[in-house]
Write a protein that holds these residues in place. Structure first.
Motif: not given
Ligand SMILES: Nc1ncnc2c1ncn2[C@@H]1O[C@H](COP(=O)(O)OP(=O)(O)OP(=O)(O)O)[C@@H](O)[C@H]1O
Ligand code: SF4
Ligand SMILES: [Mg+2]
Lengths: 342, 307
Positions: A120-123, B200-202, B210-215, B217-219
């Motif tokens: 989960l994103n921490p921020v 952070n990209t890792r 990404v698995a949520k299907g976000l575009p 840009r938004r990721v």
């Protein structure tokens, strides 16, 4: 002319008969500095709606990599998919555009990861992260998305959802965080959920509750579930069928009760014998000798041969194919009959 | 959040006292300010004694510090060597230096972060390699060398900008000194941002996004950048002090009459009031800047806010 318009919505006969997900001869390799690591070497499995497939195997056997290939979230490069098909509702996802695949992720196939704290994103607040599903995929407003997020948190039985929707992941317990991950996967009521060791990071008591919740929701929405684990104990209660992986291949594939009573592959047998059992308390636990192979140098013949108590000469030269065992099962062992017979 | 702010404010008190006391003691060791007032002439012993008494120079040091600080908080910083009130000097010098620091800070933050983000997203490609090489070069050349070289080419030879900063230090004249001042920090910011983005990209949470299907840009904007910038913001905060210290050097190169010039004058003319006054304000500015950054940090990272 409505007749013609409707045609696109009618599933092709193929799609109707086909399983929800069918993976065919999937290969995944990683190009690293030490060479090419062949993480997945011809995996076949299928899942139907409402069905649970458990994928078992030691660490490094390629369970997560194959699931990530299905999900389309492998980093390419270093990963490459040289061969295979991933048919979802009859269509090969490997042939789809990036945008088409993105729209399947989250909406039709969702994934739950092992470590909810790092996943989960921490921020960002959990409410934001849950609501994001609705805002991005359904264009809901911030306010409506928040209401939906609270609804979801109620669904997965997080107490005081309304008060906690603005909290951050680190403010929840491990079990609650994993419930949030489940909620996120469930948000858009997908057809298939892939759960990659969803309970491994949790306390034993919490593990059972989370597994129960997952099974219950799956039944309620009639979703297909791929449950990745290396814990055979968890599987017995929830799975319909089991695929056992070794060195990137499925070595045994069977309905759950068959495997427990009569394994048809020496590796499965070894795994079963290494489960701690109450009636053998105090006895030393059985462990499969040796280590899983280095994926850049997989042994010739049967990949399991250096560790197999039944290995013969043929095992070092010929790769065993998945032999049908009865009707709905298969074993990739030259000596599956002998293994069953013992 | 309120409690966090109060705690941070309280933490500033001992830091303020510690640093100002230290500088007070050091300046006191500079020599006899009364003798300096009279220059080459030998003062009449009675007059000298009177001045010493008026300036509390015979009291214990700690008491002098106390008297000085109470005056400072009443807005009285004493007089400089030429009897000009130090507050007047502060009012003309500080805006100039602050403006230079702000220009440098903006260049550092905007250009540094932008370079770092794009390099981090294109790891191992041409742009990334270019940024890495360029920043290494910038870091290894001393600031005054870059300063004089740029001044010569852009200011003197090609006459693209004014070689020195004009009266009132207008923003357009400060661009080049700002760039020179920002240089090394900018390189560090770019490298730090690149590393942080690459890490952070890792990260697992990005895989989830990404698995949520976000575009894509938004990721990147909603998930990756915010996390990646946390260490960068911390660095930028601690770097403000660095920039202010560097500003004093840059001012000399471009002949800017700011804080550096005044402190230099204060030391040359042995004027404790000037030096201590300027440094005290420097400490206050520095502490406030740090507070601001800490607050921004807390806004970015909820794990700090609720700690
Ligand atoms: N990005 C990568 N680069 C190189 N090799 C990788 C990468 N990701 C995975 N692998 C390799 O692929 C192999 C299979 O990994 P995978 O994560 O699928 O194992 P697993 O069966 O899920 O194990 P575990 O039970 O530990 O999760 C491992 O040997 C791993 O080293
Ligand atoms: S094929 Fe041979 S080595 Fe492989 S599992 Fe069967 S008996 Fe063991
Ligand atoms: Mg795994």
């Amino acid at each position: 002319m409505t007749v013609i318009d409707d045609i696109s919505d009618v599933p092709t006969p193929d799609a109707k008969l086909a399983p929800l997900l069918e993976v065919r001869d999937l290969h995944v390799e990683f190009h690293t500095r030490d060479g090419v690591a062949k993480a997945v070497n011809g995996v076949n499995y299928s899942v139907n709606a409402g069905e649970t497939l458990a994928v078992l195997g030691e660490s490094g056997s390629g369970k997560s990599v194959s699931a990530q290939a299905v999900m389309g979230i492998l980093d390419m490069p270093p990963a490459r998919i040289p061969k295979g098909e991933i048919l979802f509702q009859g269509r090969d996802m490997l042939k789809m555009s990036g945008e088409e695949r993105r729209k399947i992720r989250g909406r039709k196939i969702a994934m739950i990861f092992q470590d909810a704290l790092s996943s989960l994103n921490p921020v960002l607040s959990v409410g934001y992260q849950l609501g994001e599903m609705y805002r991005v995929h359904q264009g809901l407003s911030r306010k409506d998305a928040k209401a939906k997020a609270i609804e979801l948190m109620d669904r997965v039985r997080i107490p005081a959802a309304r008060e906690r929707v603005g909290d951050y992941p680190h403010q929840f317990s491990g079990g609650m965080r994993q419930r949030i991950m489940i909620a996120m996967a469930l948000a858009l009521e997908p057809d298939l959920i892939i759960a990659d060791e969803p309970t491994t990071a949790l306390d034993v008591t919490v593990q059972a509750q989370v597994m129960e919740l997952l099974a219950e929701l799956q039944a309620e929405y009639n979703m297909g579930l791929i449950l990745i684990t290396h814990d055979l104990g968890v599987v017995a209660d929830v799975a319909d069928k089991i695929a056992v992986m070794y060195a990137g291949r499925i070595v045994e594939d069977a309905p759950v009760h068959d495997i427990y009573s009569k394994p048809a592959h020496p590796y499965t047998k070894g795994l079963l014998q290494s489960i701690p059992r109450l009636d053998q308390k105090g006895q030393e636990l059985y462990a499969i000798k040796g280590l899983p192979p280095n994926l850049t140098r997989i042994p010739s013949g049967c990949a399991f041969n250096p560790r197999c108590p039944m290995a013969q000469d043929i095992c070092r030269t010929d790769v065993p194919q998945l032999h049908p065992v009865g009707t709905a099962r298969g074993s990739a062992c030259h000596f599956w009959k002998e293994t069953l017979g013992e | 959040m309120g409690r966090y702010v109060i705690r941070r404010l309280l933490q500033m008190v001992p830091v303020f006292i510690g640093t100002t006391l230290l500088i007070f003691v050091m300046v006191w060791g500079l020599g006899d300010p009364v003798a300096a007032m009279f220059g080459d002439r030998t003062p009449d012993p009675a007059t000298a004694a009177q001045i010493r008494h008026d300036l509390h120079l015979n009291d214990p040091l700690i008491q002098q510090y106390w008297i000085y600080m109470s005056n400072v908080f009443k807005g009285d910083f004493g007089n400089a060597w030429n009897q000009q009130p130090v507050t007047d000097l502060l009012k003309t010098a500080y805006p100039v230096t602050l403006r230079l620091t702000i220009v440098a800070f903006l260049i550092e933050a905007i250009v540094g972060v932008a370079l770092g983000v794009f390099a981090g997203l294109r790891r191992g490609r041409f742009f990334d390699t270019g940024v890495l090489a360029m920043t290494l070069i910038v870091v290894s050349i001393p600031t005054f060398v870059t300063g004089y070289v740029l001044q010569y080419f852009f200011g003197v030879k090609w006459s693209i900008v004014h070689p020195s900063v004009g009266e009132g230090a207008p923003f357009k004249d400060l661009l080049m000194p700002g760039l020179v001042l920002a240089g090394v920090s900018l390189a560090y910011v770019a490298r730090l941002t690149r590393t942080s983005v690459a890490e952070n990209t890792r990260a697992d949470y990005l895989r989830t996004a990404v698995a949520k299907g976000l575009p894509r840009r938004r990721v990147i904007t909603n998930h990756m950048l915010r996390n990646s910038l946390i260490p960068v913001v911390t660095f930028l905060g601690t770097d403000i002090g660095n920039l202010m210290a560097g500003a004093l050097v840059t001012e000399r190169i471009f002949n800017i009459h700011g804080v550096g010039y005044q402190i230099y004058q204060g030391i040359v003319h042995n004027s404790p009031a000037t030096v201590v006054g300027f440094v005290t304000v420097l400490v206050i500015v520095f502490l406030l800047a740090n507070l601001l950054v800490d607050l921004l940090y807390a806004v970015l990272d909820p794990r700090i806010r609720y700690a």
